[in-house]
Design an enzyme around this catalytic site. Structure first.
Site, PDB file in Angstrom:
ATOM      1  CE1 TYR A 162       3.528  -6.266   4.757  1.00  0.00           C
ATOM      2  CE2 TYR A 162       2.782  -8.596   5.372  1.00  0.00           C
ATOM      3  CZ  TYR A 162       3.086  -7.716   4.508  1.00  0.00           C
ATOM      4  OH  TYR A 162       2.427  -7.940   3.281  1.00  0.00           O
ATOM      5  CG  ASP A 189      -4.819   2.996   5.163  1.00  0.00           C
ATOM      6  OD1 ASP A 189      -5.446   4.091   5.090  1.00  0.00           O
ATOM      7  OD2 ASP A 189      -4.650   2.226   4.367  1.00  0.00           O
ATOM      8  CG  ASP A 221      -2.206  -1.116   1.240  1.00  0.00           C
ATOM      9  OD1 ASP A 221      -2.464  -1.756   0.024  1.00  0.00           O
ATOM     10  OD2 ASP A 221      -2.473  -1.279   2.363  1.00  0.00           O
ATOM     11  NE  ARG A 270      -5.192  -1.672   3.804  1.00  0.00           N
ATOM     12  CZ  ARG A 270      -6.318  -1.703   2.617  1.00  0.00           C
ATOM     13  NH1 ARG A 270      -7.200  -0.994   2.757  1.00  0.00           N
ATOM     14  NH2 ARG A 270      -6.121  -2.403   1.718  1.00  0.00           N
TER      15      ARG A 270
END
Length: 308
Positions: free
Chosen positions: A78, A92, A50, A183
């Protein structure tokens, strides 16, 4: 008379660039910038990050693009910061705030909730995603204010660890299967804690076997005197595969697409297990293959290379 300029000749560049994608840049724009610096003819990435996310974005050039699909299938790791108590329409920091709630959760509650999200889980893809419905990305419907029903998908959270908590920010390390939306994971954790949440930051640190060890920024790439030297070899994408070494005669047959009965070749070391393998002549990668029953080697994706 209109003056025409000759089209710029691009170079045949083969290899993998481990890019540290900056915040605010799409994966495709990052690819275009790197391709321009390297003057590469052919390039592709291995799944998008993203725009608000940073970190490891493997970019494939030339022959490496043949194997980019393998990284789409790979597990990913992540580091993320979840902002508890506030939900947004995108999940987000780029979205509009929908609701703000008081955050009053204990570490014990957080650990109990995180335990529920480890292992196989079901996850509903977000509306702000590139998944398509009737040929149109979901995010385009979302921007029009349309919400569509989405089927929950099976994903696996291999690792979910709390690294820090200073209310309202929850820092996590996550290793997950392909198709996982961090997310959505952040939103679902906030929902389970009763206060809602969105992602404040997201940084990818590993894709398959690739890590941040050789990762560089676009600025470092552009400033380097010999940017091509920053590329990892094509087979960096295949480091988890068992390797098969062929002799020159078998290599020619392999590159012609022939299936090879390696069980009849006593000089060739054959991996113990069946499945996908990388195939070499000395230190030259020839491609990938499927090693099947009776040690039959079936060519899969081949490198444009002719043994001497």
């Amino acid at each position: 008379m209109k003056q025409t300029h000759p089209k710029k000749v691009r170079d045949l560049v083969d290899g993998v660039l481990l890019l540290d994608k900056p915040v605010g840049l799409s994966s495709n724009d990052a690819l275009i910038k790197a391709k321009r610096v390297l003057n590469a003819k052919k390039a592709g990435h291995t799944g998008t990050l993203d725009p608000f996310a940073t970190g490891l974005l493997p970019l494939c050039f030339g022959e490496a693009t043949k194997f980019s699909q393998d990284l789409l299938e790979a597990d990913k790791t992540y580091d993320t910061t979840v902002h508890l108590g506030q939900t947004t329409d995108t999940g987000d920091t780029e979205g509009q705030v929908l609701e703000t709630r008081e955050v009053n959760v204990t570490l014990e509650q957080i650990h109990a909730v995180l335990a529920r999200f480890r292992g196989p889980i079901k996850q509903v893809p977000p509306m702000y995603s590139a998944l398509k419905r009737d040929g149109k990305p979901l995010y385009e419907y979302a921007r029009e204010g349309i919400t569509l029903e989405r089927e929950a998908r099976d994903v696996i959270i291999h690792k979910l660890e709390l690294t820090a908590y200073e209310a309202p920010f929850l820092k996590l390390s996550v290793t997950c299967s392909k198709g996982t939306y961090i997310r959505v994971l952040g939103e679902d954790i906030g929902k389970a804690l009763g206060c809602g949440a969105h992602l404040n930051a997201l940084r990818r640190t590993q894709v398959g076997e690739l890590t941040t060890d050789r990762m560089i920024t676009l600025d470092e790439l552009a400033a380097h005197a010999a940017p091509l030297s920053l590329l990892s070899p094509v087979d960096a994408l295949l480091s988890s595969f068992p390797a098969v070494q062929l002799n020159a005669e078998l290599a020619k047959r392999f590159l012609n697409g022939q299936r090879l009965p390696l069980g009849k070749e006593p000089s060739i070391a054959v991996p113990a297990e069946q499945g996908r393998v990388s195939v070499y002549l000395d230190d030259k990668l020839l491609g990938t293959a499927i090693l099947g029953e009776y040690s039959i080697l079936a060519p899969e994706r081949l490198i444009a290379f002719t043994p001497q």
